[in-house]
Design a protein around this motif. Structure first.
Motif, mmCIF file in Angstrom:
data_model
loop_
_atom_site.group_PDB
_atom_site.id
_atom_site.type_symbol
_atom_site.label_atom_id
_atom_site.label_comp_id
_atom_site.label_asym_id
_atom_site.label_seq_id
_atom_site.Cartn_x
_atom_site.Cartn_y
_atom_site.Cartn_z
ATOM 1 N N ILE A 16 0.842 -1.205 0.000
ATOM 2 C CA ILE A 16 0.000 0.000 0.000
ATOM 3 C C ILE A 16 0.875 1.253 0.000
ATOM 4 O O ILE A 16 0.617 2.203 -0.750
ATOM 5 C CB ILE A 16 -0.960 -0.006 1.211
ATOM 6 C CG1 ILE A 16 -1.937 -1.178 1.085
ATOM 7 C CG2 ILE A 16 -1.730 1.302 1.317
ATOM 8 C CD1 ILE A 16 -2.734 -1.479 2.329
ATOM 9 N N GLN A 17 1.946 1.236 0.806
ATOM 10 C CA GLN A 17 2.822 2.418 0.867
ATOM 11 C C GLN A 17 3.438 2.718 -0.490
ATOM 12 O O GLN A 17 3.505 3.865 -0.911
ATOM 13 C CB GLN A 17 3.923 2.197 1.901
ATOM 14 C CG GLN A 17 3.429 2.508 3.315
ATOM 15 C CD GLN A 17 4.430 2.145 4.380
ATOM 16 O OE1 GLN A 17 5.325 1.339 4.138
ATOM 17 N NE2 GLN A 17 4.282 2.727 5.564
ATOM 18 N N LYS A 18 3.857 1.651 -1.187
ATOM 19 C CA LYS A 18 4.488 1.833 -2.500
ATOM 20 C C LYS A 18 3.516 2.531 -3.462
ATOM 21 O O LYS A 18 3.864 3.486 -4.135
ATOM 22 C CB LYS A 18 4.898 0.457 -3.043
ATOM 23 C CG LYS A 18 5.662 0.484 -4.327
ATOM 24 C CD LYS A 18 6.276 -0.889 -4.625
ATOM 25 C CE LYS A 18 6.932 -0.906 -5.981
ATOM 26 N NZ LYS A 18 6.006 -1.206 -7.064
ATOM 27 N N VAL A 19 2.278 2.030 -3.457
ATOM 28 C CA VAL A 19 1.268 2.573 -4.359
ATOM 29 C C VAL A 19 0.981 4.037 -4.029
ATOM 30 O O VAL A 19 0.889 4.882 -4.913
ATOM 31 C CB VAL A 19 -0.027 1.730 -4.234
ATOM 32 C CG1 VAL A 19 -1.171 2.409 -4.933
ATOM 33 C CG2 VAL A 19 0.204 0.358 -4.808
ATOM 34 N N LEU A 20 0.878 4.336 -2.715
ATOM 35 C CA LEU A 20 0.557 5.703 -2.326
ATOM 36 C C LEU A 20 1.724 6.651 -2.627
ATOM 37 O O LEU A 20 1.511 7.763 -3.089
ATOM 38 C CB LEU A 20 0.171 5.768 -0.842
ATOM 39 C CG LEU A 20 -1.181 5.108 -0.492
ATOM 40 C CD1 LEU A 20 -1.425 5.126 1.000
ATOM 41 C CD2 LEU A 20 -2.341 5.779 -1.218
ATOM 42 N N GLN A 21 2.969 6.154 -2.386
ATOM 43 C CA GLN A 21 4.135 6.997 -2.668
ATOM 44 C C GLN A 21 4.232 7.313 -4.154
ATOM 45 O O GLN A 21 4.570 8.415 -4.555
ATOM 46 C CB GLN A 21 5.421 6.290 -2.221
ATOM 47 C CG GLN A 21 5.754 6.556 -0.756
ATOM 48 C CD GLN A 21 6.681 5.483 -0.186
ATOM 49 O OE1 GLN A 21 7.282 4.702 -0.929
ATOM 50 N NE2 GLN A 21 6.776 5.450 1.131
ATOM 51 N N GLU A 22 3.904 6.326 -4.955
ATOM 52 C CA GLU A 22 4.012 6.526 -6.411
ATOM 53 C C GLU A 22 2.788 7.249 -6.965
ATOM 54 O O GLU A 22 2.658 7.440 -8.164
ATOM 55 C CB GLU A 22 4.173 5.168 -7.106
ATOM 56 C CG GLU A 22 5.539 4.560 -6.885
ATOM 57 C CD GLU A 22 5.613 3.101 -7.325
ATOM 58 O OE1 GLU A 22 4.611 2.582 -7.842
ATOM 59 O OE2 GLU A 22 6.681 2.498 -7.129
ATOM 60 N N ASN A 23 1.862 7.570 -6.042
ATOM 61 C CA ASN A 23 0.606 8.213 -6.448
ATOM 62 C C ASN A 23 -0.082 7.419 -7.567
ATOM 63 O O ASN A 23 -0.582 7.965 -8.531
ATOM 64 C CB ASN A 23 0.875 9.654 -6.896
ATOM 65 C CG ASN A 23 -0.319 10.528 -6.597
ATOM 66 O OD1 ASN A 23 -1.292 10.043 -6.012
ATOM 67 N ND2 ASN A 23 -0.266 11.778 -7.006
ATOM 68 N N ASP A 24 -0.036 6.109 -7.421
ATOM 69 C CA ASP A 24 -0.566 5.198 -8.437
ATOM 70 C C ASP A 24 -1.975 4.758 -8.021
ATOM 71 O O ASP A 24 -2.129 4.004 -7.065
ATOM 72 C CB ASP A 24 0.386 3.995 -8.522
ATOM 73 C CG ASP A 24 -0.179 2.873 -9.363
ATOM 74 O OD1 ASP A 24 -1.222 3.081 -10.013
ATOM 75 O OD2 ASP A 24 0.426 1.783 -9.366
ATOM 76 N N PRO A 25 -2.981 5.260 -8.712
ATOM 77 C CA PRO A 25 -4.343 4.971 -8.276
ATOM 78 C C PRO A 25 -4.856 3.615 -8.754
ATOM 79 O O PRO A 25 -6.027 3.310 -8.628
ATOM 80 C CB PRO A 25 -5.150 6.107 -8.906
ATOM 81 C CG PRO A 25 -4.381 6.449 -10.137
ATOM 82 C CD PRO A 25 -2.945 6.050 -9.928
ATOM 83 N N SER A 26 -3.950 2.777 -9.293
ATOM 84 C CA SER A 26 -4.449 1.574 -9.970
ATOM 85 C C SER A 26 -4.592 0.343 -9.062
ATOM 86 O O SER A 26 -5.070 -0.688 -9.505
ATOM 87 C CB SER A 26 -3.546 1.236 -11.152
ATOM 88 O OG SER A 26 -2.271 0.900 -10.653
ATOM 89 N N LEU A 27 -4.165 0.435 -7.789
ATOM 90 C CA LEU A 27 -4.294 -0.744 -6.911
ATOM 91 C C LEU A 27 -5.778 -0.969 -6.604
ATOM 92 O O LEU A 27 -6.468 -0.056 -6.160
ATOM 93 C CB LEU A 27 -3.516 -0.552 -5.606
ATOM 94 C CG LEU A 27 -3.388 -1.824 -4.771
ATOM 95 C CD1 LEU A 27 -2.243 -2.698 -5.272
ATOM 96 C CD2 LEU A 27 -3.160 -1.495 -3.299
ATOM 97 N N LYS A 28 -6.232 -2.195 -6.871
ATOM 98 C CA LYS A 28 -7.666 -2.466 -6.702
ATOM 99 C C LYS A 28 -7.876 -3.383 -5.505
ATOM 100 O O LYS A 28 -7.530 -4.562 -5.562
ATOM 101 C CB LYS A 28 -8.222 -3.095 -7.969
ATOM 102 C CG LYS A 28 -8.207 -2.111 -9.132
ATOM 103 C CD LYS A 28 -8.256 -2.818 -10.456
ATOM 104 C CE LYS A 28 -8.067 -1.839 -11.600
ATOM 105 N NZ LYS A 28 -7.473 -2.478 -12.771
ATOM 106 N N VAL A 29 -8.422 -2.814 -4.448
ATOM 107 C CA VAL A 29 -8.617 -3.574 -3.217
ATOM 108 C C VAL A 29 -10.101 -3.872 -3.029
ATOM 109 O O VAL A 29 -10.953 -2.984 -3.147
ATOM 110 C CB VAL A 29 -8.094 -2.798 -1.983
ATOM 111 C CG1 VAL A 29 -8.281 -3.610 -0.710
ATOM 112 C CG2 VAL A 29 -6.632 -2.424 -2.159
ATOM 113 N N VAL A 30 -10.377 -5.142 -2.746
ATOM 114 C CA VAL A 30 -11.757 -5.561 -2.484
ATOM 115 C C VAL A 30 -11.817 -6.146 -1.074
ATOM 116 O O VAL A 30 -10.923 -6.887 -0.671
ATOM 117 C CB VAL A 30 -12.170 -6.625 -3.541
ATOM 118 C CG1 VAL A 30 -13.329 -7.455 -3.056
ATOM 119 C CG2 VAL A 30 -12.530 -5.961 -4.862
#
Ligand code: CNA
Length: 281
Positions: A16-30
């Motif tokens: 999650i930290q990696k995605v947020l740091q990269e400002n990458d909105p593509s992680l899909k969590v269900v």
């Protein structure tokens, strides 16, 4: 398998930290959740020994505990469900820390969907919008006659309950029940449609929490995700597909859902965000 410790959360936190740091909105969590995320709100689950509803239903003289949610049994004897309905009716309970964890995923643009087996409305009360919640087993929002399907408004339905009477249809006088799914009834179309949509769009992380994974078809969800999906189980016990078909990318975190939510929120640095939600809740 490991009990939840701050260290055991690392793979999820790092992802999650990696995605947020990269400002990458593509992680899909269900999320796929059940009664165990609401027990700390004061709502008993079904199957926990000693505290679960099934344990406490003995006073109702049911032939078997599940009869309380059996449509054929209800048609003959609606009283046990009505007692339970009065106990569980939304309005008396507040969301838990775990519900707010889901809301934080939404606020951080990480939440694709929350599939819930619960009928307590707490996901919505925590602030999740309509399009993010799928109530797989229905909700108390609408009520219909079990025979002619005429709708009874919430106001009318409640007026029966407060008088300790069984709600009846104004047209055909048969019993009325909320649109929560009983054993022997079909799940809402939305459940299947949204799940197909989410699967074909891709699910990176599937967080399963507070469920014994014993009720089908809901219990099949974790097994239907592709092998590339990170599957996280947050529960007091290991269960379902996590037990029978464990995978390389499974993370089993055993313990109390709220405690694990707190650890996760702390490690992700989301404590201020949580406090704001709690203040405004
Ligand atoms: P269940 O079969 O009772 O399982 C609950 C699971 O949660 C068990 O594995 C417990 O060990 C675990 N658990 C309980 N408390 C905690 C906790 N604090 N932290 C972590 N884990 C915990 O319930 P399921 O949801 O799997 O069964 C599906 C049924 C339950 C659905 O049809 C629901 O409608 C129904 N239900 C809903 C509610 C509600 O709306 N809150 C309450 C009771 C039952």
């Amino acid at each position: 398998m490991c009990s939840a410790t701050e260290k055991s959360l690392n793979p999820l936190v790092k992802l999650i930290q990696k995605v947020l740091q990269e400002n990458d909105p593509s992680l899909k969590v269900v999320f796929a959740v059940g009664a165990g995320i609401s027990t700390s709100a004061g709502i008993p689950d079904f199957r926990s020994p000693k505290t679960g509803l099934y344990h406490n239903l003995s006073k109702l003289n049911l032939p078997y505990p599940e009869a309380v949610f059996d449509i054929d049994f209800f048609a003959k004897n609606p009283k046990p469900f009505n007692l339970l309905c009065n106990e569980l009716y939304p309005g008396k309970f507040l969301p838990t820390k775990f519900h707010y964890l889901i809301k934080l995923f939404h606020d951080k643009n990480l939440l694709k969907r929350c599939y819930t087996q619960n009928i307590d409305n707490l996901e919505r009360l925590a602030g999740l919008p309509d399009d993010k919640v799928v109530e797989a087993h229905g909700s108390f929002v609408k009520n219909h006659c079990i025979k002619c399907h005429e709708e009874l408004s919430i106001k009318e339905f409640r007026s029966f309950l407060v008088k300790d009477e069984i709600p009846k249809c104004s047209k055909c006088k048969n019993y009325v029940k909320p649109d929560i799914v009983f054993f022997g009834e079909a799940l809402p179309h939305e459940f299947f449609d949204k799940w197909d949509e989410d699967l074909s769009d891709g699910i990176d992380v599937c967080i399963v929490a507070g469920t014994s994974l014993q009720v089908y078809p809901f219990a099949t969800l974790p097994g239907e995700t592709p092998d590339s999906t990170w599957r996280i189980l947050i529960n007091r016990e290991k269960c379902g597909d996590f037990e029978m078909n464990s995978r390389k990318k499974d993370l089993v975190l055993l313990g109390d859902a709220d405690e694990i939510a707190s650890m996760l929120i702390k490690q992700l640095g989301w404590e201020d965000d949580l406090n704001k939600l709690l203040e405004n809740g």
